[in-house]
Design a protein around this motif. Structure first.
Motif, PDB file in Angstrom:
ATOM      1  N   THR A  18       0.830  -1.207   0.000  1.00  0.00           N
ATOM      2  CA  THR A  18       0.000   0.000   0.000  1.00  0.00           C
ATOM      3  C   THR A  18       0.863   1.255   0.000  1.00  0.00           C
ATOM      4  OG1 THR A  18      -1.702  -1.202   1.208  1.00  0.00           O
ATOM      5  CG2 THR A  18      -1.870   1.184   1.195  1.00  0.00           C
ATOM      6  N   ALA A  19       1.959   1.225   0.746  1.00  0.00           N
ATOM      7  CA  ALA A  19       2.837   2.388   0.823  1.00  0.00           C
ATOM      8  C   ALA A  19       3.522   2.678  -0.507  1.00  0.00           C
ATOM      9  CB  ALA A  19       3.880   2.181   1.912  1.00  0.00           C
ATOM     10  N   SER A  20       3.715   1.663  -1.335  1.00  0.00           N
ATOM     11  CA  SER A  20       4.422   1.863  -2.600  1.00  0.00           C
ATOM     12  C   SER A  20       3.503   2.326  -3.729  1.00  0.00           C
ATOM     13  CB  SER A  20       5.130   0.573  -3.014  1.00  0.00           C
ATOM     14  OG  SER A  20       4.173  -0.437  -3.300  1.00  0.00           O
ATOM     15  N   LYS A  21       2.186   2.385  -3.499  1.00  0.00           N
ATOM     16  CA  LYS A  21       1.260   2.844  -4.538  1.00  0.00           C
ATOM     17  C   LYS A  21       1.488   4.317  -4.835  1.00  0.00           C
ATOM     18  CE  LYS A  21      -2.777  -0.093  -4.447  1.00  0.00           C
ATOM     19  NZ  LYS A  21      -4.218  -0.086  -4.329  1.00  0.00           N
ATOM     20  N   LYS A  22       1.319   4.692  -6.114  1.00  0.00           N
ATOM     21  CA  LYS A  22       1.535   6.077  -6.520  1.00  0.00           C
ATOM     22  C   LYS A  22       0.271   6.910  -6.467  1.00  0.00           C
ATOM     23  CE  LYS A  22       5.459   5.009  -9.288  1.00  0.00           C
ATOM     24  NZ  LYS A  22       6.477   5.696  -9.972  1.00  0.00           N
ATOM     25  N   VAL A  23      -0.884   6.285  -6.223  1.00  0.00           N
ATOM     26  CA  VAL A  23      -2.150   6.999  -6.105  1.00  0.00           C
ATOM     27  C   VAL A  23      -2.751   6.710  -4.745  1.00  0.00           C
ATOM     28  CG1 VAL A  23      -2.625   6.974  -8.576  1.00  0.00           C
ATOM     29  CG2 VAL A  23      -3.462   5.130  -7.167  1.00  0.00           C
ATOM     30  N   CYS A  24      -3.855   7.356  -4.468  1.00  0.00           N
ATOM     31  CA  CYS A  24      -4.560   7.150  -3.204  1.00  0.00           C
ATOM     32  C   CYS A  24      -4.881   5.676  -3.030  1.00  0.00           C
ATOM     33  CB  CYS A  24      -5.837   7.979  -3.200  1.00  0.00           C
ATOM     34  SG  CYS A  24      -6.879   7.693  -1.773  1.00  0.00           S
TER      35      CYS A  24
END
Length: 145
Positions: A118-124
């Protein structure tokens, strides 16, 4: 013949309104720029309470949080037991705030941490990247940028 003319007029009006709203949506997506906020040091964190929170305990938690250096603002949902707070990450971090809060009051709570995925996602993280609305918005932005 009169009904047929009226139906055509209503259908044309509805289609015209839909077309106009679609054009407004596309123009809005194309011209909307991300808001640049200089809050690079402001971080949001969360603590989940495992016990019922009444008004007196909520005020006590708020008072304890405000006494911790670096904590800016907090919101406590008494029904779900979720505390969300903002802190300056130059002064303190979420783990230190959690330990100081637990030392000030004997609470049954745990610090909320997100997964590495989740932390590596680039969007919300709450946004579905496979949804039509996400793909449509990205497509419009790519066309006009």
């Amino acid at each position: 013949m009169k009904i047929n003319k009226t139906v055509k007029w209503i259908a044309g009006s509805i289609l015209g309104t839909i077309a106009l709203l679609f054009i407004v949506l596309v123009v809005h997506i194309a011209t909307a720029k991300p808001i640049q906020i200089d809050n690079a040091t402001l971080q949001i964190s969360r603590i989940d309470f495992k016990e019922p929170i009444d008004s007196l305990k909520a005020k006590e938690i708020h008072r304890h949080l405000k006494s911790i250096p670096g904590v800016k603002n907090d919101r406590l949902n008494k029904e779900t037991g979720v505390l969300v707070y903002f802190h300056d990450n130059r002064i303190t971090d979420s783990e230190r705030v959690y330990h100081l809060l637990m030392a000030k009051g004997n609470y049954k709570a745990e610090r909320f941490t997100i997964s590495n995925e989740t932390a590596s996602k680039k969007v919300c993280p709450a946004m579905n990247t496979n949804s039509f609305s996400f793909k449509f918005s990205r497509g419009i932005q790519r066309i006009f940028n």
